[in-house]
Design a protein around this motif. Structure first.
Motif, PDB file in Angstrom:
ATOM      1  N   THR A   4       6.662 -13.904  25.169  1.00  0.00           N
ATOM      2  CA  THR A   4       6.276 -12.657  25.827  1.00  0.00           C
ATOM      3  C   THR A   4       5.148 -13.399  27.063  1.00  0.00           C
ATOM      4  O   THR A   4       5.559 -13.007  28.235  1.00  0.00           O
ATOM      5  CB  THR A   4       4.726 -12.513  24.711  1.00  0.00           C
ATOM      6  N   LEU A   5       4.473 -14.834  27.327  1.00  0.00           N
ATOM      7  CA  LEU A   5       3.902 -15.260  27.824  1.00  0.00           C
ATOM      8  C   LEU A   5       5.768 -15.084  28.809  1.00  0.00           C
ATOM      9  O   LEU A   5       5.129 -15.205  30.428  1.00  0.00           O
ATOM     10  CB  LEU A   5       3.536 -16.795  27.405  1.00  0.00           C
ATOM     11  N   ASP A   6       6.285 -16.349  28.931  1.00  0.00           N
ATOM     12  CA  ASP A   6       7.623 -16.319  29.566  1.00  0.00           C
ATOM     13  C   ASP A   6       8.206 -15.004  30.338  1.00  0.00           C
ATOM     14  O   ASP A   6       8.347 -15.544  31.957  1.00  0.00           O
ATOM     15  CB  ASP A   6       8.355 -17.119  29.150  1.00  0.00           C
ATOM     16  N   SER A  36       4.874 -14.843  37.491  1.00  0.00           N
ATOM     17  CA  SER A  36       3.908 -16.165  38.447  1.00  0.00           C
ATOM     18  C   SER A  36       4.004 -15.967  39.267  1.00  0.00           C
ATOM     19  O   SER A  36       4.002 -14.355  39.974  1.00  0.00           O
ATOM     20  CB  SER A  36       4.582 -17.378  38.094  1.00  0.00           C
ATOM     21  N   ILE A  42      -4.381 -22.105  30.638  1.00  0.00           N
ATOM     22  CA  ILE A  42      -5.026 -21.287  29.608  1.00  0.00           C
ATOM     23  C   ILE A  42      -6.738 -21.489  30.286  1.00  0.00           C
ATOM     24  O   ILE A  42      -7.181 -22.480  30.082  1.00  0.00           O
ATOM     25  CB  ILE A  42      -5.179 -21.410  28.112  1.00  0.00           C
ATOM     26  N   ILE A  66      -4.013 -17.398  32.139  1.00  0.00           N
ATOM     27  CA  ILE A  66      -3.977 -17.295  31.674  1.00  0.00           C
ATOM     28  C   ILE A  66      -5.303 -17.434  31.078  1.00  0.00           C
ATOM     29  O   ILE A  66      -5.797 -17.849  30.251  1.00  0.00           O
ATOM     30  CB  ILE A  66      -3.056 -17.045  30.921  1.00  0.00           C
ATOM     31  N   PHE A  69       5.604 -13.116  31.644  1.00  0.00           N
ATOM     32  CA  PHE A  69       4.912 -12.565  32.374  1.00  0.00           C
ATOM     33  C   PHE A  69       5.125 -13.353  34.210  1.00  0.00           C
ATOM     34  O   PHE A  69       5.822 -14.229  34.601  1.00  0.00           O
ATOM     35  CB  PHE A  69       3.770 -13.209  32.347  1.00  0.00           C
ATOM     36  N   LEU A  89       5.355 -16.782  23.195  1.00  0.00           N
ATOM     37  CA  LEU A  89       5.745 -17.551  24.246  1.00  0.00           C
ATOM     38  C   LEU A  89       7.389 -16.925  24.769  1.00  0.00           C
ATOM     39  O   LEU A  89       6.870 -16.873  25.810  1.00  0.00           O
ATOM     40  CB  LEU A  89       6.101 -19.335  23.783  1.00  0.00           C
ATOM     41  N   TYR A 148       1.746 -23.664  32.189  1.00  0.00           N
ATOM     42  CA  TYR A 148       0.441 -22.613  31.950  1.00  0.00           C
ATOM     43  C   TYR A 148      -0.248 -23.008  32.074  1.00  0.00           C
ATOM     44  O   TYR A 148      -1.148 -24.438  32.015  1.00  0.00           O
ATOM     45  CB  TYR A 148       0.871 -21.981  30.465  1.00  0.00           C
ATOM     46  N   ILE A 207      -4.041 -12.665  27.552  1.00  0.00           N
ATOM     47  CA  ILE A 207      -4.167 -12.231  25.729  1.00  0.00           C
ATOM     48  C   ILE A 207      -5.014 -11.655  25.243  1.00  0.00           C
ATOM     49  O   ILE A 207      -6.125 -12.308  25.745  1.00  0.00           O
ATOM     50  CB  ILE A 207      -4.003 -13.512  24.810  1.00  0.00           C
ATOM     51  N   GLN A 217      -1.095  -7.606  33.396  1.00  0.00           N
ATOM     52  CA  GLN A 217      -0.367  -8.331  32.767  1.00  0.00           C
ATOM     53  C   GLN A 217      -0.979  -8.808  31.377  1.00  0.00           C
ATOM     54  O   GLN A 217      -1.748  -9.330  31.153  1.00  0.00           O
ATOM     55  CB  GLN A 217       0.445  -9.584  33.378  1.00  0.00           C
TER      56      GLN A 217
END
Length: 436
Positions: free
Chosen positions: A210-212, A216, A91, A12, A214, A208, A89, A115, A142
């Motif tokens: 929201t990120l989950d 992979s 970052i 991300i 996405f 969190l 993740y 983000i 995304q």
């Protein structure tokens, strides 16, 4: 307890205007996911005490250079690991300061998702627009938008709606859309991992969550195989091709087709370090592996392995378009030559034509411009000296991004397009197997 299914980490990139809170957000994410080393919070408390700040400055966790703390800007791209119950993740903390956009380009080129951080009080700024356009040019679809520093506007729903609308309107104008737009206060941890009564009017997911949501690497396993060769190793009598599988999968017994040489061979083994038993028979997108072949064909760094079916082969061409963001102080001009890098391949290209230059503020485009100046966006046609194996971004986002270099420095970045140009594979000469 249910064990987390192993999947490759999601990369991300976090972008946004300078001082809108990116580093603070990352520090808070690490804290809220228990990803900080023991003693790190106490160290942070001591740093803040010495600097005379009453509130924990989470950005100090990221700004590891003394110069960065003194200037209050992030000057380099940093990779930080954390994990949730769903996945791991990575970052990519990308600089927001205009002078360091080149680091943001090289960082974002590796990302699966983004983000975009926007200050609730300041709203959409010039650099916000530039970074959003960069996400478009790098093919990121995304995107989570966080309206940060909601505590500075007294958690006002009205202000959140105003800023959200301005962001949505701009993203729509460049044909992007946000997966989610959510209000947060990174400093206080509001809506990062948990909810807060101060913003009870918001009923969407936390950051969190929201990120989950996405996708992979696992979502790329069904795509055609793309295995860019990173290097060729020799161990004893073995000749091992190593790299990372960007999309698709490969297994022992598969016939692989190598571009741009148009040669093929059968996979005889998959190699891992350290060696494991039983031996690995299949590898999928996101895995870094080595493989051996049944023939000693000529393969080197930058070559691209795929399956042999014609409909799954990459394009073979010496001319292509790119939608790029230019960063060099020297303008890009027709006739100039540069080095481009995509996947593991590097190639020299010459600017054949500049189709149009786009203003990221009002999206006005100039079709008569003879050059692309620093921080401008453009659509450009590039011609290579040799045939290149590549995928347009629309067909493969992992291979379809490129970075442009000038004198070993990042000069720009963008996505590859084959619009208006045919696959030249049919007219390319067929190479004979080359034995060593």
């Amino acid at each position: 307890m249910t064990q987390k299914k192993h999947t490759p980490p999601l990369h991300i990139v976090i972008v946004g205007h300078v001082d809108h809170g990116k580093s603070t957000l990352i520090g808070r994410l690490l804290y809220d996911t228990n990803s900080l080393p023991d003693g790190k919070v106490e160290e942070l408390q001591e740093i803040c005490k010495r600097r005379g700040t009453d509130v924990l400055e989470w950005s100090f966790l990221l700004d590891s250079y003394q110069a960065e703390r003194d200037q209050a800007i992030t000057i380099d791209t940093t990779q930080i690991w954390f994990k949730t119950a769903q996945r791991d993740y990575v970052i990519i903390d990308a600089p927001g300061h205009r002078e360091f956009l080149k680091n943001m380009i090289s960082g974002a080129a590796q990302a699966d998702a983004a983000i975009l951080v926007v200050d609730a009080k300041e709203g959409l700024q010039e650099q916000t627009r530039r970074h959003a356009y960069l996400l478009k040019l790098l093919g990121l679809q995304q995107i989570a938008v966080v309206i940060n520093k909601m505590d500075a506007v007294e958690q006002a729903q009205k202000r959140f709606i105003e800023v959200s609308k301005s962001v949505q309107d701009y993203l729509a104008s460049i044909h992007l859309s946000a997966t989610h737009i959510l209000p947060i206060s990174a400093r206080h941890g509001t809506m990062i991992a948990s909810r807060d009564e101060t913003m009870s009017w918001y009923d969407g997911p936390t950051l969190l969550e929201t990120l989950d949501s996405f996708q992979s690497h696992t979502s790329r396993q069904d795509a055609p195989l793309r295995f860019p060769i990173q290097d060729v190793y020799r161990f004893d009598e073995k000749r091992i091709l190593v790299g990372r599988i960007e999309t698709g999968s490969v297994k022992v017994g598969d016939t692989l087709f190598f571009s741009p040489t148009n040669e093929k061979a059968v996979v005889t083994s998959l190699e891992q370090w350290p060696e494991r038993e039983p031996r690995k028979l299949k590898a999928v997108a996101g895995e870094s592996i080595g493989l051996t072949l049944n023939q000693p064909i000529f393969v080197e760094r930058g070559h691209l392995a795929s399956h042999e079916q014609e409909e799954t082969l990459p394009f073979l061409t010496n001319v292509f378009r790119t939608h790029l963001f230019w960063l060099s102080h020297k303008p890009l001009k027709v006739g100039n030559s540069y080095k481009v890098r995509y996947g593991t391949n590097e190639a020299m290209v010459t600017v054949q034509s500049i189709e149009k230059v786009i203003d990221t503020q009002d999206l006005h485009d100039d079709t008569s411009s003879g050059e692309v100046a620093r921080n401008e966006v453009a659509e450009v046609t590039l011609r290579a000296r040799n045939l290149l194996a590549l995928d347009p971004y629309e067909e493969n986002a992992r291979i379809g991004r490129l970075v442009i270099y000038e004198n070993h420095d990042v000069a720009g970045g963008g996505i590859i397009s084959m619009q208006g140009y045919p696959d030249q594979r049919q007219i390319a000469p067929k190479s004979q197997n080359i034995y060593e």
